[in-house]
Each structure stands twice: as structure tokens, then as C-alpha cells.
Design a protein around this motif. Structure first.
Motif, PDB file in Angstrom:
ATOM      1  N   SER A  17      45.409  66.791  29.828  1.00 22.64           N
ATOM      2  CA  SER A  17      44.819  66.301  31.061  1.00 22.64           C
ATOM      3  C   SER A  17      45.487  64.985  31.456  1.00 22.64           C
ATOM      4  N   THR A  18      45.360  64.642  32.715  1.00 18.60           N
ATOM      5  CA  THR A  18      45.996  63.451  33.264  1.00 18.60           C
ATOM      6  C   THR A  18      44.942  62.412  33.608  1.00 18.60           C
ATOM      7  N   LEU A  19      45.230  61.178  33.314  1.00 16.35           N
ATOM      8  CA  LEU A  19      44.330  60.081  33.652  1.00 16.35           C
ATOM      9  C   LEU A  19      44.321  59.886  35.162  1.00 16.35           C
ATOM     10  N   ALA A  20      43.132  59.965  35.781  1.00 18.33           N
ATOM     11  CA  ALA A  20      43.002  59.775  37.228  1.00 18.33           C
ATOM     12  C   ALA A  20      42.629  58.339  37.564  1.00 18.33           C
ATOM     13  N   GLY A  21      41.947  57.668  36.653  1.00 20.34           N
ATOM     14  CA  GLY A  21      41.519  56.299  36.889  1.00 20.34           C
ATOM     15  C   GLY A  21      40.652  55.826  35.743  1.00 20.34           C
ATOM     16  N   PHE A  22      40.188  54.592  35.838  1.00 22.50           N
ATOM     17  CA  PHE A  22      39.349  54.060  34.774  1.00 22.50           C
ATOM     18  C   PHE A  22      38.367  53.039  35.337  1.00 22.50           C
ATOM     19  N   PHE A  23      37.240  52.890  34.631  1.00 20.73           N
ATOM     20  CA  PHE A  23      36.243  51.880  34.948  1.00 20.73           C
ATOM     21  C   PHE A  23      36.498  50.661  34.080  1.00 20.73           C
ATOM     22  N   PHE A  24      36.197  49.496  34.622  1.00 21.39           N
ATOM     23  CA  PHE A  24      36.212  48.294  33.808  1.00 21.39           C
ATOM     24  C   PHE A  24      35.155  47.336  34.333  1.00 21.39           C
ATOM     25  N   GLU A  25      34.680  46.475  33.443  1.00 21.99           N
ATOM     26  CA  GLU A  25      33.671  45.485  33.798  1.00 21.99           C
ATOM     27  C   GLU A  25      34.262  44.099  33.620  1.00 21.99           C
ATOM     28  N   THR A  26      33.882  43.192  34.521  1.00 20.15           N
ATOM     29  CA  THR A  26      34.243  41.785  34.387  1.00 20.15           C
ATOM     30  C   THR A  26      32.957  40.977  34.412  1.00 20.15           C
ATOM     31  N   TRP A  27      32.955  39.880  33.703  1.00 20.43           N
ATOM     32  CA  TRP A  27      31.773  39.035  33.624  1.00 20.43           C
ATOM     33  C   TRP A  27      32.113  37.635  34.090  1.00 20.43           C
ATOM     34  N   ASP A  28      31.193  37.040  34.839  1.00 18.68           N
ATOM     35  CA  ASP A  28      31.234  35.598  35.013  1.00 18.68           C
ATOM     36  C   ASP A  28      29.956  35.075  34.371  1.00 18.68           C
ATOM     37  N   THR A  29      29.584  33.864  34.590  1.00 20.68           N
ATOM     38  CA  THR A  29      28.448  33.292  33.861  1.00 20.68           C
ATOM     39  C   THR A  29      27.114  33.946  34.198  1.00 20.68           C
ATOM     40  N   LYS A  30      26.991  34.588  35.366  1.00 16.83           N
ATOM     41  CA  LYS A  30      25.693  35.133  35.760  1.00 16.83           C
ATOM     42  C   LYS A  30      25.697  36.606  36.145  1.00 16.83           C
ATOM     43  N   LYS A  31      26.848  37.224  36.286  1.00 12.67           N
ATOM     44  CA  LYS A  31      26.871  38.564  36.853  1.00 12.67           C
ATOM     45  C   LYS A  31      27.976  39.418  36.236  1.00 12.67           C
ATOM     46  N   VAL A  32      27.667  40.715  36.106  1.00 13.05           N
ATOM     47  CA  VAL A  32      28.655  41.701  35.676  1.00 13.05           C
ATOM     48  C   VAL A  32      29.118  42.457  36.915  1.00 13.05           C
TER      49      VAL A  32
END
Length: 86
Positions: free
Chosen positions: A1-16
Motif C-alpha cells: 500500500s502507498t502512504l496517502a498522508g499522515f496526522f500529527f499533533e503540535t503543542w503549545d503551552t495551552k493547546k493541542v
């Protein structure tokens, strides 16, 4: 299968912040990276993924001691709560 995309999370001091990044050359409908189609959660973490499905931990907004595990497909916006085990 082929990778179509990916999820990622970023954090700052108060929010994801959650993002979906497409890596395929094929046009696909936009993915709702906020996962706002899921049941109301005070806090949500993506724990794992496989074949387009995400496993998330979701804390209830009515009682932060209560949490559910949810499996969802962001492309179809379908989801199911994993049954509790005793």
C-alpha cells in the motif's frame, strides 16, 4: 500500500493542534483534522493509527475522570466507542 498522508499533533503551552498532511499526488477530499465529528470531548489524544483508522483517548467534558477509547476513520467521519472491559 502507498502512504496517502499522515496526522500529527503540535503543542503549545495551552493547546493541542492536529493537522493532516497529504503526501500523495492524487486529489483526495479534505480530511477533517480537528476530528470535530467525534463525540464531545474535553481532551482528546491520538494514541495510534493503522490503515487509515485512528485510536483516540477521549475524556468526557462532563467528568474528566471518565474517558472512552474511540476508533475513527477521518476520511469517512465514522467512529465507534471501544466497549469497556471489566
Amino acid at each position: 500500500s502507498t502512504l496517502a498522508g499522515f496526522f500529527f499533533e503540535t503543542w503549545d503551552t495551552k493547546k493541542v493542534s492536529r493537522r493532516y498532511q497529504s503526501v500523495s499526488g492524487n486529489w483526495r477530499p479534505p480530511i477533517n483534522s480537528s476530528l470535530s465529528f467525534l463525540p464531545r470531548c474535553e481532551k482528546l489524544h491520538i494514541l495510534d493509527c493503522c490503515n487509515g483508522l485512528l485510536l483516540c483517548k477521549c475524556w468526557q467534558d462532563t467528568d474528566r475522570k471518565i474517558l472512552d477509547y474511540v476508533v475513527c476513520n477521518p476520511a469517512t467521519e465514522k467512529w465507534v466507542v471501544v466497549p469497556a472491559t471489566n
